[in-house]
Motif scaffolding. Structure first.
Motif, PDB file in Angstrom:
ATOM      1  N   PRO A   1       0.817  -1.224   0.000  1.00 32.66           N
ATOM      2  CA  PRO A   1       0.000   0.000   0.000  1.00 32.66           C
ATOM      3  C   PRO A   1       0.845   1.266   0.000  1.00 32.66           C
ATOM      4  O   PRO A   1       0.511   2.235  -0.694  1.00 32.66           O
ATOM      5  CB  PRO A   1      -0.815  -0.100   1.285  1.00 32.66           C
ATOM      6  CG  PRO A   1      -0.537  -1.407   1.900  1.00 32.66           C
ATOM      7  CD  PRO A   1       0.534  -2.100   1.142  1.00 32.66           C
ATOM      8  N   ASP A   2       1.975   1.268   0.750  1.00 37.43           N
ATOM      9  CA  ASP A   2       2.853   2.451   0.755  1.00 37.43           C
ATOM     10  C   ASP A   2       3.382   2.698  -0.650  1.00 37.43           C
ATOM     11  O   ASP A   2       3.494   3.831  -1.108  1.00 37.43           O
ATOM     12  CB  ASP A   2       4.042   2.217   1.705  1.00 37.43           C
ATOM     13  CG  ASP A   2       3.586   1.941   3.120  1.00 37.43           C
ATOM     14  OD1 ASP A   2       2.598   2.581   3.539  1.00 37.43           O
ATOM     15  OD2 ASP A   2       4.172   1.066   3.787  1.00 37.43           O
ATOM     16  N   MET A   3       3.709   1.609  -1.338  1.00 38.84           N
ATOM     17  CA  MET A   3       4.256   1.714  -2.693  1.00 38.84           C
ATOM     18  C   MET A   3       3.207   2.293  -3.643  1.00 38.84           C
ATOM     19  O   MET A   3       3.498   3.231  -4.392  1.00 38.84           O
ATOM     20  CB  MET A   3       4.700   0.317  -3.157  1.00 38.84           C
ATOM     21  CG  MET A   3       5.409   0.300  -4.481  1.00 38.84           C
ATOM     22  SD  MET A   3       7.022   1.113  -4.395  1.00 38.84           S
ATOM     23  CE  MET A   3       7.580   0.896  -6.081  1.00 38.84           C
ATOM     24  N   VAL A   4       2.000   1.743  -3.589  1.00 42.73           N
ATOM     25  CA  VAL A   4       0.957   2.212  -4.507  1.00 42.73           C
ATOM     26  C   VAL A   4       0.638   3.685  -4.231  1.00 42.73           C
ATOM     27  O   VAL A   4       0.558   4.500  -5.155  1.00 42.73           O
ATOM     28  CB  VAL A   4      -0.316   1.342  -4.379  1.00 42.73           C
ATOM     29  CG1 VAL A   4      -1.452   1.924  -5.220  1.00 42.73           C
ATOM     30  CG2 VAL A   4      -0.016  -0.085  -4.812  1.00 42.73           C
ATOM     31  N   ARG A   5       0.480   4.022  -2.958  1.00 43.24           N
ATOM     32  CA  ARG A   5       0.193   5.424  -2.605  1.00 43.24           C
ATOM     33  C   ARG A   5       1.339   6.333  -3.033  1.00 43.24           C
ATOM     34  O   ARG A   5       1.129   7.421  -3.564  1.00 43.24           O
ATOM     35  CB  ARG A   5      -0.049   5.548  -1.108  1.00 43.24           C
ATOM     36  CG  ARG A   5      -1.540   5.507  -0.742  1.00 43.24           C
ATOM     37  CD  ARG A   5      -1.762   5.983   0.673  1.00 43.24           C
ATOM     38  NE  ARG A   5      -1.024   5.145   1.626  1.00 43.24           N
ATOM     39  CZ  ARG A   5      -1.519   4.031   2.175  1.00 43.24           C
ATOM     40  NH1 ARG A   5      -2.744   3.653   1.901  1.00 43.24           N
ATOM     41  NH2 ARG A   5      -0.804   3.301   2.989  1.00 43.24           N
ATOM     42  N   GLY A   6       2.569   5.873  -2.804  1.00 43.01           N
ATOM     43  CA  GLY A   6       3.746   6.658  -3.171  1.00 43.01           C
ATOM     44  C   GLY A   6       3.805   6.914  -4.675  1.00 43.01           C
ATOM     45  O   GLY A   6       4.056   8.042  -5.110  1.00 43.01           O
ATOM     46  N   ILE A   7       3.527   5.877  -5.451  1.00 36.93           N
ATOM     47  CA  ILE A   7       3.573   6.030  -6.920  1.00 36.93           C
ATOM     48  C   ILE A   7       2.509   7.030  -7.372  1.00 36.93           C
ATOM     49  O   ILE A   7       2.773   7.912  -8.193  1.00 36.93           O
ATOM     50  CB  ILE A   7       3.352   4.663  -7.623  1.00 36.93           C
ATOM     51  CG1 ILE A   7       4.471   3.691  -7.292  1.00 36.93           C
ATOM     52  CG2 ILE A   7       3.253   4.860  -9.134  1.00 36.93           C
ATOM     53  CD1 ILE A   7       4.164   2.245  -7.674  1.00 36.93           C
ATOM     54  N   THR A   8       1.308   6.886  -6.798  1.00 31.49           N
ATOM     55  CA  THR A   8       0.225   7.795  -7.171  1.00 31.49           C
ATOM     56  C   THR A   8       0.609   9.240  -6.851  1.00 31.49           C
ATOM     57  O   THR A   8       0.380  10.154  -7.641  1.00 31.49           O
ATOM     58  CB  THR A   8      -1.070   7.385  -6.434  1.00 31.49           C
ATOM     59  OG1 THR A   8      -1.241   5.970  -6.573  1.00 31.49           O
ATOM     60  CG2 THR A   8      -2.278   8.085  -6.998  1.00 31.49           C
ATOM     61  N   ALA A   9       1.228   9.449  -5.686  1.00 39.45           N
ATOM     62  CA  ALA A   9       1.629  10.809  -5.287  1.00 39.45           C
ATOM     63  C   ALA A   9       2.702  11.353  -6.222  1.00 39.45           C
ATOM     64  O   ALA A   9       2.654  12.526  -6.633  1.00 39.45           O
ATOM     65  CB  ALA A   9       2.136  10.784  -3.845  1.00 39.45           C
ATOM     66  N   ILE A  10       3.670  10.491  -6.591  1.00 39.75           N
ATOM     67  CA  ILE A  10       4.742  10.927  -7.500  1.00 39.75           C
ATOM     68  C   ILE A  10       4.152  11.342  -8.849  1.00 39.75           C
ATOM     69  O   ILE A  10       4.503  12.386  -9.408  1.00 39.75           O
ATOM     70  CB  ILE A  10       5.783   9.793  -7.690  1.00 39.75           C
ATOM     71  CG1 ILE A  10       6.589   9.591  -6.408  1.00 39.75           C
ATOM     72  CG2 ILE A  10       6.707  10.106  -8.862  1.00 39.75           C
ATOM     73  CD1 ILE A  10       7.437   8.318  -6.395  1.00 39.75           C
ATOM     74  N   ALA A  11       3.241  10.519  -9.363  1.00 39.16           N
ATOM     75  CA  ALA A  11       2.632  10.823 -10.663  1.00 39.16           C
ATOM     76  C   ALA A  11       1.878  12.149 -10.601  1.00 39.16           C
ATOM     77  O   ALA A  11       1.939  12.962 -11.527  1.00 39.16           O
ATOM     78  CB  ALA A  11       1.691   9.702 -11.071  1.00 39.16           C
ATOM     79  N   LYS A  12       1.186  12.377  -9.488  1.00 42.67           N
ATOM     80  CA  LYS A  12       0.413  13.613  -9.330  1.00 42.67           C
ATOM     81  C   LYS A  12       1.361  14.810  -9.267  1.00 42.67           C
ATOM     82  O   LYS A  12       1.148  15.826  -9.933  1.00 42.67           O
ATOM     83  CB  LYS A  12      -0.403  13.513  -8.033  1.00 42.67           C
ATOM     84  CG  LYS A  12      -1.591  14.423  -8.011  1.00 42.67           C
ATOM     85  CD  LYS A  12      -2.495  14.061  -6.849  1.00 42.67           C
ATOM     86  CE  LYS A  12      -3.588  15.121  -6.727  1.00 42.67           C
ATOM     87  NZ  LYS A  12      -4.377  14.926  -5.510  1.00 42.67           N
ATOM     88  N   LYS A  13       2.420  14.652  -8.481  1.00 45.10           N
ATOM     89  CA  LYS A  13       3.392  15.739  -8.309  1.00 45.10           C
ATOM     90  C   LYS A  13       3.984  16.183  -9.652  1.00 45.10           C
ATOM     91  O   LYS A  13       4.143  17.364  -9.917  1.00 45.10           O
ATOM     92  CB  LYS A  13       4.504  15.242  -7.375  1.00 45.10           C
ATOM     93  CG  LYS A  13       5.625  16.238  -7.120  1.00 45.10           C
ATOM     94  CD  LYS A  13       6.637  15.641  -6.147  1.00 45.10           C
ATOM     95  CE  LYS A  13       8.000  16.300  -6.278  1.00 45.10           C
ATOM     96  NZ  LYS A  13       9.033  15.507  -5.582  1.00 45.10           N
ATOM     97  N   HIS A  14       4.283  15.217 -10.516  1.00 41.32           N
ATOM     98  CA  HIS A  14       4.909  15.554 -11.799  1.00 41.32           C
ATOM     99  C   HIS A  14       3.899  15.630 -12.938  1.00 41.32           C
ATOM    100  O   HIS A  14       4.286  15.739 -14.106  1.00 41.32           O
ATOM    101  CB  HIS A  14       6.004  14.539 -12.116  1.00 41.32           C
ATOM    102  CG  HIS A  14       7.146  14.595 -11.149  1.00 41.32           C
ATOM    103  ND1 HIS A  14       8.042  15.632 -11.135  1.00 41.32           N
ATOM    104  CD2 HIS A  14       7.499  13.777 -10.130  1.00 41.32           C
ATOM    105  CE1 HIS A  14       8.928  15.439 -10.156  1.00 41.32           C
ATOM    106  NE2 HIS A  14       8.605  14.314  -9.526  1.00 41.32           N
TER     107      HIS A  14
END
Lengths: 434, 463
Positions: free
Chosen positions: B348-361
């Motif tokens: 879950p940390d990985m999925v949330r982290g990826i989603t946040a990274i994609a949003k940020k960029h």
């Protein structure tokens, strides 16, 4: 319609359309597992992914048109197997066709191709006359058996010496059959235009006769516009965009004059081109949409519209398998209809062969220009036919019939090659239905 | 390339197995990674001896050689970075021996992976690793990249099945490493040095693989979740309950929507995640395992749990997952498919982290993959002609790898390092780790001629 488009604009248009297609390629390599041409060569240059890359380099100017480039672009059957299997939805045959058309804008059309596509096919009568002369020669002067010395003349006309030819028509279907054949057995259900295609007109005239007999027998009026010309498939496949466009526009305008309820074809490539490819050549309009929505393959039309009762069919004692022509199964999505028709005929023992929908290698003029490869590809088909343990291969494409019959003969294999519609007509005639 | 060298290549491989024209070099300048470098010649060996002769010549003339299978690798491992000769193994594709008594098959390196099962299934055996490219990639490529697949959790990956290899070493020596015996300790465990070596240490020409009996029965189910956490918790709960599913595939909301836009597979667009779960084995045990899974999954915030009753239902459940990549590919002109992998406990940390990274960029991403083994495929949806978007995407990928490393995971679960992830390897294994790899490479290939410049740079080379 872009009537006065310059060669430069045309070239740019082809490059643009090719780019739209090849830029979707993910380069995954899946096409390598399905391409019949790649299977024979084993060289990445001849698979869709390689051709996409070559096209990309031509567009970017990093590569010029060379003999090897033309060879790569011409090594394609337009069988659409890569398209059907591509995870990224690329249609590599569109890249190939656009590049062939582009190369023509840069290099011009070869003299012989220009003569055939822009003069002979357009005027039509020289082709009809030529076929009649050859047809008479085939009948009267010599057979075309494997030992006939006349075979040594074949290479003069671009044909392999090994090749077996079908009998060409001394009288074309269009001259034998009336322009309008009235409906029989009751009131007229609808008025159907019949696009015979060159093969139906000049080689497989029994197919044309079968189409007319079945449709009129089941209450349809059949119109064969005598001014119809080649649909343009061999023309566009050989790089002549403008020649193909002229033929498409001609047929489109001609058939509109006849007030037809539907247009049937008994050739898979004609069907695909009148339904789909025509949209590449003629700008979209309500008339074009109406036209393309009216086109049906004969198998599709009969299966959908004719109420064939069991007593209207007589027994045919054949063990049959069916070969899917590329432009039927992948070109038009027609797979079950011809099989259903075959299974309807009493006495027909139907066996599904392995790999029924893989390309037989004929690919129209490919088997003239690339005979050896096309026969290698066809050898797989012959093996599958032989393993099916049948005495007949039925299909719905003239060039498939020609190529499979040729190679069966070279293998001294006994299976006959027929059109589904011919078998259906035979069964109906024997039952006195038509 | 000098004419004398080309003549020598022709004398080794025959005219029809040597390519040198520019157009052919273009066709062998790439694989499934977005990098292109044209070689100077391409050769197609048909015997191990030819490969050996080639390497002896390459060492004498100091010409780089890059081995290649079907060119379906996603990390650029088969791109001829230093030009030279491409060694295309795809004509060495014979089956050498099928040994059902010992559950082994020996094939040439160019054999297509999915062609194994039709041969061995007659003896009720199968070869478990099934990477996405299984229908077209070669077994040699699978071994060189240590390919994974959907069944990693229960059945492991390629390395778990490699028994014996015939290898041509960089200087042309031919060695056979490993054994057909179940147990063998004669010498180092050296066959595993070559598994995942990405073509840097030797060229495998023959591979002996272990096979397993086909499971008697298979149970399939689809679980639809209202939240990401509940899906991830369900994965943990299933494992904690002592069950090992053969497949546990994950799709996130973005992937679900891409799938539904592509083809209606009956997936609810507002679901946060779905899991596709399979158990296999003896019939009663597979059914029991699935009932345990059902129990565990239902403890979480679940919307629906569908169990397939027959093959048709199973196919319907898997329809969405099967078209996931096609569906994502149809959203934008291009995509970048990554394989950063973490322990399943931090999924879950990985999925949330990826989603946040994609949003940020500000880049679109769809996440699907193998939840059971923590191997996700974050797929960035991009347009390569949009330079600005590409720059943002590269930044997102950088951060994605760092996230995986920070979560104690790995930058690559199954695609390999090759060229694509070379800049990130040091972050994961450190300077000492890189030095160890360099030392091993130097021992096998002192002149650095076999697939040079991949995975890591040798000391003194430009990064």
């Amino acid at each position: 319609m872009n009537a006065h488009i310059s060669q430069k604009q045309l070239a740019e248009q082809h490059l643009l359309e090719a780019t739209k297609e090849f830029q979707k390629c993910m380069q995954c390599g899946k096409c390598r597992s399905v391409c019949p041409v790649f299977k024979e060569f084993g060289n990445e240059l001849f698979v869709a992914r390689g051709k996409n890359k070559i096209a990309q380099k031509l567009v970017s100017g990093d590569l010029q048109i060379t003999k090897r480039v033309e060879q790569a672009i011409n090594e394609c059957l337009n069988c659409k197997t890569c398209s059907a299997n591509c995870p990224a939805g690329v249609k590599p045959e569109n890249v190939v066709l656009r590049m062939r058309w582009y190369i023509t804008t840069q290099r011009g059309l070869h003299f012989f191709k220009a003569l055939i596509f822009r003069q002979l096919l357009w005027r039509k009568w020289p082709i009809t006359l030529g076929c009649a002369i050859v047809g008479i020669a085939q009948k009267v002067l010599f057979g075309i058996g494997p030992k006939n010395p006349v075979r040594h003349l074949f290479p003069l006309f671009g044909f392999s010496k090994r090749r077996n030819f079908p009998q060409l028509a001394i009288r074309s279907a269009q001259s034998m059959l009336p322009e309008v054949s009235p409906a029989k057995n009751g009131p007229r259900k609808a008025r159907i235009g019949y696009f015979t295609g060159c093969a139906g007109n000049l080689i497989y005239t029994n197919v044309a006769k079968s189409v007319v007999d079945i449709l009129t027998g089941y209450g349809y009026e059949v119109v064969i516009p005598k001014a119809q010309k080649c649909n343009g498939t061999p023309v566009l496949a050989n790089g002549d965009y403008e020649g193909a466009k002229r033929l498409m526009v001609h047929n489109f305008e001609l058939f509109q004059k006849y007030d037809l309820d539907a247009i049937v074809v008994a050739c898979s490539s004609c069907g695909m081109s009148l339904k789909k490819e025509i949209k590449v050549f003629i700008d979209d309009s309500p008339e074009l949409q109406e036209f393309t929505s009216k086109v049906f393959d004969i198998n599709e039309f009969i299966e959908k519209n004719l109420e064939i009762k069991p007593e209207q069919l007589s027994r045919l004692p054949y063990k049959v398998t069916y070969h899917d022509p590329c432009h039927m199964v992948r070109g038009q999505g027609i797979k079950d209809q011809p099989r259903n028709l075959l299974k309807m005929i009493p006495g027909v023992e139907f066996t599904e062969m392995k790999n029924a929908d893989t390309c037989c290698g004929s690919a129209g003029s490919y088997c003239i220009t690339h005979y050896d490869t096309s026969i290698k590809i066809n050898n797989h088909k012959i093996k599958d036919i032989q393993e099916a343990n049948v005495n007949m291969v039925a299909t719905g494409c003239p060039t498939c019939v020609m190529h499979i019959a040729d190679n069966l003969a070279q293998h001294n294999s006994h299976e006959k090659t027929r059109f589904v519609v011919e078998l259906l007509a035979d069964s109906m005639r024997a039952a006195g239905t038509i | 390339m000098k004419k004398s060298i080309i003549d020598e290549l022709v004398s080794i491989f025959g005219q029809e197995n040597v390519l040198t024209e520019r157009e052919d070099m273009i066709a062998y300048s790439y694989d499934a990674a977005p990098v292109e470098i044209e070689p100077e010649a391409v050769v197609f060996p048909t015997t191990t001896e030819q490969v050996s002769k080639l390497m002896k010549m390459a060492y004498r003339e100091e010409i780089p050689v890059t081995p290649r299978g079907q060119g379906s690798g996603l990390s650029g491992g088969s791109i001829p970075l230093k030009k030279g000769i491409v060694l295309s193994m795809d004509k060495m594709k014979k089956m050498i021996e099928f040994d059902p008594n010992n559950r082994l098959i020996t094939v040439e390196a160019g054999f297509t992976t999915s062609d194994i099962d039709p041969i061995v299934s007659e003896a009720n055996l199968f070869y478990p690793p099934d990477p996405g490219s299984v229908a077209f990639s070669t077994i040699g490529g699978n071994v060189a990249e240590n390919a994974g697949g959907l069944r990693g959790l229960k059945y492991g990956v390629t390395k778990n099945y490699v028994k014996m290899l015939k290898v041509v070493l960089p200087q042309g020596d031919i060695v056979t490493v490993g054994s057909k015996c179940v147990k063998h300790v004669a010498g180092f465990n050296s066959e595993l040095i070559f598994v995942g070596s990405e073509g840097l240490l030797g060229i495998m020409t023959e591979v002996t693989l272990a096979l397993l009996p086909i499971p008697q029965h298979r149970e399939s189910a689809l679980a639809i979740f209202n939240s990401l956490d509940s899906a991830a918790q369900a994965v943990s709960d299933i494992i904690a309950a002592g069950v090992t599913p053969s497949t546990m595939e994950f799709m996130d909301n973005a992937t679900i929507n891409a799938v539904q836009n592509f083809k209606d597979c009956g997936l609810p667009r507002d679901a946060e995640a779905v899991l596709l779960i399979e158990t296999d084995g003896e019939m009663n045990s597979a059914k029991w395992e699935m009932s345990v899974i059902e129990e565990q999954v239902k403890k979480n915030d679940i919307r629906e749990f569908q169990r397939a009753q027959n093959t048709a239902e199973r196919d319907a459940l898997f329809a969405g997952r099967r078209v996931a990549l096609n569906a994502l590919a149809s959203v934008k002109p291009n995509l970048i498919l990554e394989d950063a992998t973490v322990k399943r406990s931090v999924l879950p940390d990985m999925v949330r982290g990826i989603t946040a990274i994609a949003k940020k960029h500000n880049v679109q991403v769809g996440i699907f993959g193998h939840a059971g083994d923590g191997n996700l495929h974050p797929t960035f949806l991009i347009d390569q002609s949009d330079k600005e978007e590409m720059a943002r995407c590269h930044k997102a990928v950088d951060e994605l790898f760092q996230l995986a490393i920070d979560l104690d995971g790995t930058i690559s679960g199954e695609h390999g390092i090759g060229l694509e992830k070379k800049p990130y390897l040091k972050n994961q294994i450190g300077d000492a780790g890189i030095k160890m790899l360099q030392d091993m490479k130097r021992m096998f290939d002192p002149k650095n001629l076999l697939n040079p410049g991949k995975m890591f740079d040798m000391p003194g080379e430009a990064a």
